[in-house]
Design an enzyme around this catalytic site. Structure first.
Site, short mmCIF file in Angstrom:
data_model
loop_
_atom_site.label_atom_id
_atom_site.label_comp_id
_atom_site.label_asym_id
_atom_site.label_seq_id
_atom_site.Cartn_x
_atom_site.Cartn_y
_atom_site.Cartn_z
N GLU A 144 0.85 -1.18 0.00
CA GLU A 144 0.00 0.00 0.00
C GLU A 144 0.89 1.24 0.00
O GLU A 144 1.34 1.71 1.04
CB GLU A 144 -0.93 0.02 1.20
CG GLU A 144 -1.97 1.13 1.10
CD GLU A 144 -2.88 1.25 2.29
OE1 GLU A 144 -3.90 1.95 2.16
OE2 GLU A 144 -2.58 0.66 3.35
N ALA A 196 -3.77 8.36 6.65
CA ALA A 196 -2.87 8.14 7.79
C ALA A 196 -1.48 7.69 7.35
O ALA A 196 -0.66 7.28 8.18
CB ALA A 196 -3.48 7.10 8.73
N HIS A 216 -9.81 0.43 0.08
CA HIS A 216 -10.78 0.96 1.05
C HIS A 216 -11.69 2.01 0.41
O HIS A 216 -11.59 3.21 0.63
CB HIS A 216 -10.14 1.48 2.34
CG HIS A 216 -8.86 2.24 2.23
ND1 HIS A 216 -8.70 3.35 1.42
CD2 HIS A 216 -7.67 2.08 2.85
CE1 HIS A 216 -7.49 3.83 1.54
NE2 HIS A 216 -6.84 3.07 2.41
N ASN A 264 -12.74 5.87 1.11
CA ASN A 264 -11.73 6.51 1.96
C ASN A 264 -10.48 6.84 1.16
O ASN A 264 -9.99 6.02 0.39
CB ASN A 264 -11.39 5.62 3.15
CG ASN A 264 -12.60 5.33 4.03
OD1 ASN A 264 -13.08 4.22 4.11
ND2 ASN A 264 -13.11 6.36 4.69
N ASP A 321 -8.32 -3.58 7.30
CA ASP A 321 -7.35 -2.48 7.39
C ASP A 321 -6.89 -2.35 8.85
O ASP A 321 -6.69 -1.24 9.36
CB ASP A 321 -7.95 -1.17 6.90
CG ASP A 321 -6.90 -0.10 6.60
OD1 ASP A 321 -5.70 -0.40 6.67
OD2 ASP A 321 -7.30 1.05 6.32
N ALA A 367 -6.99 6.13 11.32
CA ALA A 367 -5.70 5.53 10.95
C ALA A 367 -5.83 4.01 11.00
O ALA A 367 -5.44 3.37 11.97
CB ALA A 367 -4.61 6.02 11.89
#
Length: 368
Positions: A120, A131, A204, A207, A259, A293
């Site tokens: 990621e 985050a 995600h 987001n 996550d 986060a």
């Protein structure tokens, strides 16, 4: 041998599931309606494709952290996962990948199977870090080739609007790596172009990406209009239930991830997410400025959350097992059928996790 309401690729069956040498050898079961009996539910083991940590350990720590993470998530029904990295300097990423490459092949007893790595970043947009620490950079094939030589990278998240990233998407896709769009300021058109170049999904969903507006559909609009697959965090903090239901109607194979951070499975307190200090409080994990986060979500709670917002159990379960398996191209996980790995989670009628079987290895949590 396990007995109960078995969720198979062909629907519910009541009967027995037999295991031999870590795989399902036989299903002796008949079609059923689980509402007509009181037997437990036997579901495919959960597959989490976005895991940063758990049990106080963070993937970026290296060393034995991944074993702690895999053991922690097994307790909540995850039978296989992708170790997920953070945006960081190249030296940090190289060290973590080298360590993961040395440890992934063997699964310690009492741990989920680590299928590989989800990279990621660092190839994300510095304007949509979320985050992530600000070590964002532009991808090069030379650097990615080096990283791929260190560990089995299965998924790469990147921002497609960055110059040269469309060519990177195309090159990775040809190698069978799943490229996901995430941490992006890209437009709807950028998202459509990325999918046309071989991107497979979205990281995600909702987001850290441009949102949906009726005159500027953004990256969310591209996902809702065109995606076959996308991951979503169903902790009911990252995404409103109404938005989850919108995505469910639009994206056929929407699947769920945690996550999760080092704070998953741990009490409230201070933890690390990569280089970032984070605080677990009130069911969430946040930076000092309040930014979400990652999460404290576990897959058993994800199942309950999906059922709570109205999904049938069988639909919720396949979004935690079958769809992520199919996304990675796995044919012997995420389903309960002869020949598949015996990755099974057993829930009582109140959806309390009772036991987890990973590659036939049984763990009883009825007294946990």
């Amino acid at each position: 041998m396990l007995t109960g309401n078995i969720l198979t690729p062909d629907g519910w069956r009541y009967g027995q599931l037999q295991v031999e040498d870590g795989r399902i050898s036989c299903l002796d079961a008949r079609p059923c309606n689980p509402a007509e009996n009181e037997a437990p539910y036997l579901l495919p083991g959960f597959i989490d494709l976005h895991v940063h940590g758990g049990g106080g350990a963070d993937t970026m720590e290296g060393g034995t952290a991944i074993e702690t993470i895999a053991r922690t998530h097994l307790r909540f029904g995850t039978t296989s996962l992708l170790a997920t990295t953070m945006t960081a300097p190249p030296s940090d990423i190289e060290a973590v990948l080298r360590g993961l490459g040395e440890r992934i092949e063997d699964r310690p007893a009492g741990a989920a199977r680590v299928l590989g790595v989800h990279l990621e970043g660092p190839y994300i947009n510095a304007g949509k870090l979320g985050a992530q620490p600000n070590f964002a950079c532009t991808a090069t094939l030379a650097e990615l080739d080096h990283y791929l030589s260190l560990a089995p990278i299965k998924v790469v998240t990147l921002a497609p609007e960055i110059a040269s990233h469309r060519e990177i998407i195309q090159a990775l896709s040809r190698r069978g790596i799943r490229v996901q769009i995430g941490h992006t300021l890209g437009s709807y058109e950028d998202g459509v172009a990325a999918l046309e170049h071989g991107a497979h999904g979205f990281t995600h969903l909702f987001n850290a990406m441009t949102g949906l507006h009726h005159r500027e559909p953004g990256m969310v609009g591209a996902a809702l209009a065109h995606a076959q697959y996308a991951e979503l965090i169903p902790d009911l903090l990252h995404v409103h239930p109404g938005a989850i239901r919108t995505a469910l109607r639009a994206i056929p194979c929407l699947y769920c991830v945690t996550d999760s951070t080092a704070a998953a499975g741990m009490p409230d307190g201070e933890y690390k997410l990569g280089r970032q200090p984070v605080t677990k409080c009130l069911g969430g994990v946040r930076l000092a400025d309040g930014t979400l986060a990652g999460s404290t979500l576990t897959m058993d709670q994800a199942l309950r959350n999906l059922v709570r917002i109205g999904l049938p159990l069988e639909d919720a379960a396949q979004r935690l097992s079958r769809y992520p398996a199919e996304y990675l191209g796995l044919t012997d996980r995420g389903r309960l059928s002869p020949g598949s790995w015996a990755d099974v989670v057993c829930f009582d009628r109140m959806l309390n996790l009772q036991s987890v079987h990973v590659e036939g290895e049984a763990h009883d949590f009825t007294h946990a």
